[in-house]
Design an enzyme around this catalytic site. Sequence first.
Site, PDB file in Angstrom:
ATOM      1  CG  ASP A  10      -1.729   1.187   1.370  1.00 58.08           C
ATOM      2  OD1 ASP A  10      -2.466   1.472   0.325  1.00 58.08           O
ATOM      3  OD2 ASP A  10      -1.837   1.727   2.373  1.00 58.08           O
ATOM      4  CB  SER A  11       0.332   4.779  -0.286  1.00 55.90           C
ATOM      5  OG  SER A  11      -0.580   4.885   0.553  1.00 55.90           O
ATOM      6  CE1 TYR A  42       2.235   5.193  -3.514  1.00 54.95           C
ATOM      7  CE2 TYR A  42       0.760   3.470  -4.133  1.00 54.95           C
ATOM      8  CZ  TYR A  42       1.916   3.899  -3.979  1.00 54.95           C
ATOM      9  OH  TYR A  42       3.248   3.259  -3.929  1.00 54.95           O
ATOM     10  N   GLY A  43      -3.491   8.969  -3.462  1.00 55.92           N
ATOM     11  CA  GLY A  43      -4.701   9.282  -3.910  1.00 55.92           C
ATOM     12  C   GLY A  43      -4.968  10.662  -5.139  1.00 55.92           C
ATOM     13  CB  CYS A  73      -3.416   0.477  -2.363  1.00 55.99           C
ATOM     14  SG  CYS A  73      -3.098   2.125  -2.964  1.00 55.99           S
ATOM     15  CB  THR A  75      -5.203   4.925  -4.972  1.00 55.56           C
ATOM     16  OG1 THR A  75      -5.980   5.383  -4.074  1.00 55.56           O
ATOM     17  CG2 THR A  75      -4.821   5.909  -5.996  1.00 55.56           C
ATOM     18  CD  GLU A 152       0.155   7.021   6.180  1.00 51.97           C
ATOM     19  OE1 GLU A 152       1.485   6.906   6.520  1.00 51.97           O
ATOM     20  OE2 GLU A 152      -0.056   6.038   5.844  1.00 51.97           O
ATOM     21  CB  CYS A 184      -9.204   4.601   0.629  1.00 53.82           C
ATOM     22  SG  CYS A 184      -7.498   4.844   1.501  1.00 53.82           S
ATOM     23  CB  THR A 185      -6.410  -0.072   2.723  1.00 58.20           C
ATOM     24  OG1 THR A 185      -5.504   0.536   1.996  1.00 58.20           O
ATOM     25  CG2 THR A 185      -6.914  -1.260   1.735  1.00 58.20           C
ATOM     26  CG  HIS A 186      -4.687   5.099   4.543  1.00 58.87           C
ATOM     27  ND1 HIS A 186      -4.107   4.466   3.401  1.00 58.87           N
ATOM     28  CD2 HIS A 186      -3.535   5.487   5.180  1.00 58.87           C
ATOM     29  CE1 HIS A 186      -2.815   4.702   3.234  1.00 58.87           C
ATOM     30  NE2 HIS A 186      -2.374   5.244   4.368  1.00 58.87           N
TER      31      HIS A 186
HETATM   32  N1  DGL Z   1      -4.493   2.993   1.040  1.00 58.33           N
HETATM   33  C1  DGL Z   1      -4.838   3.529  -0.559  1.00 58.33           C
HETATM   34  C2  DGL Z   1      -5.945   3.377  -0.903  1.00 58.33           C
HETATM   35  O1  DGL Z   1      -6.587   2.347  -0.710  1.00 58.33           O
HETATM   36  C3  DGL Z   1      -3.750   4.899  -0.711  1.00 58.33           C
HETATM   37  C4  DGL Z   1      -4.120   6.093   0.068  1.00 58.33           C
HETATM   38  C5  DGL Z   1      -3.419   7.062  -0.606  1.00 58.33           C
HETATM   39  O2  DGL Z   1      -2.159   6.947  -0.536  1.00 58.33           O
HETATM   40  O3  DGL Z   1      -3.761   8.311  -0.997  1.00 58.33           O
HETATM   41  O4  DGL Z   1      -6.432   4.150  -1.633  1.00 58.33           O
END
Ligand code: DGL
Length: 269
Positions: A10-11, A42-43, A73, A75, A152, A184-186
Amino acid sequence: MDNRAIGIFDSGLGGLTCVKKVMEIMPNENIIYFGDTGRVPYGTKSKETIIKYVRQNINFLETFDIKFIIIACGTASSAALPNIQDEIKTEVIGVLEPTCREAIAVTKNGKIGVIGTQGTINSGKYLETINRINPDTEVYSTACPMFVPLVENGYTEGEVARIIVEEYLAPVKEKGVDTLIMGCTHYPLLRKEIQKFMGDDVRLIDSGAAAAVEAKAHLLKNGSLCGSENAGTAKYYVSDTVVGFEELGSAFLDKHIEGSVHKIDIEKY
Ligand code: DGL
C-alpha cells in the site's frame, strides 16, 4: 501446500488493515509488507505515476520468494491493476472485486455508499464494478482526501477526525445508504468515527479485509496455503523513516513490530 510468503503493499499504513485480516484468518502465512511511506499519498497522483509506483512495488516484492500479491490499496487497484495485470508474473489481486461483492451481498435496501481517495473516486472503478455485478444497485460515491493524512499522522479518533468525517460523509448519509464501502484501505483506521456518524445500522465494508478473504479463497483453491503449523512471520518495508510506521503500525496491529520494519530505496526497483 506452499510455504512461500504473501506480498502485500500500500502507499503507507492502510494496507495493514489487510495484514491484520490475513493474520487472523491465515495465521500460519508468512507476510512481506511494503508501505510506500516516502511517496504517500497515492490518491492525489496521476494514473501514470501510480502505474510506475505499482510496477516498482511489485518488482520489489518479487525480489522475495513470494507466491501471491495483494494490492492492498484502492487507488492502485483502480488506477494501475487493470492496466498492468498481464505483465505481473506472480498471481495478484486488488481490493475492488472482493469489496464490491461483499457490499452487494450485505446491502438490504440496494443503496451503497463508496468513499475513497480522489483518484479512486475519479476512476469510477467501484461504480463500474458494482454495476457490473448488480446493475440494480444505487451507488453514491464521495472522495475523502483528508482521511489519509489524518491516518498517517495518527488522528484516527477524537475531535479533529470527527469533524472531518462529518464533513465528508454527510451527503452519503443523506442518501440513506445501508452499506458503506471504505474503498481506501486507510479508512478502517477511522472506523470508530465513521461508524458513530453513519449509525450502527450502516454496514461498513473494509476493503483490506475483503481482499484478505479473497486471497485465502485463491490459495485454498490452488492448494497453496502454507503447510507449516508455526505462526507465520511478517517483515515490513517502508520507503521512508521507520519510526512513525513502527509506532502507528504496532498500535493498529496490536503487536510490536518494532525491529521488523526496514527502510528501502524503492526507486532502485
Ligand atoms: N490506502 C490507499 C488506498 O486504498 C492509498 C491512499 C493514498 O495513499 O492516498 O487508496
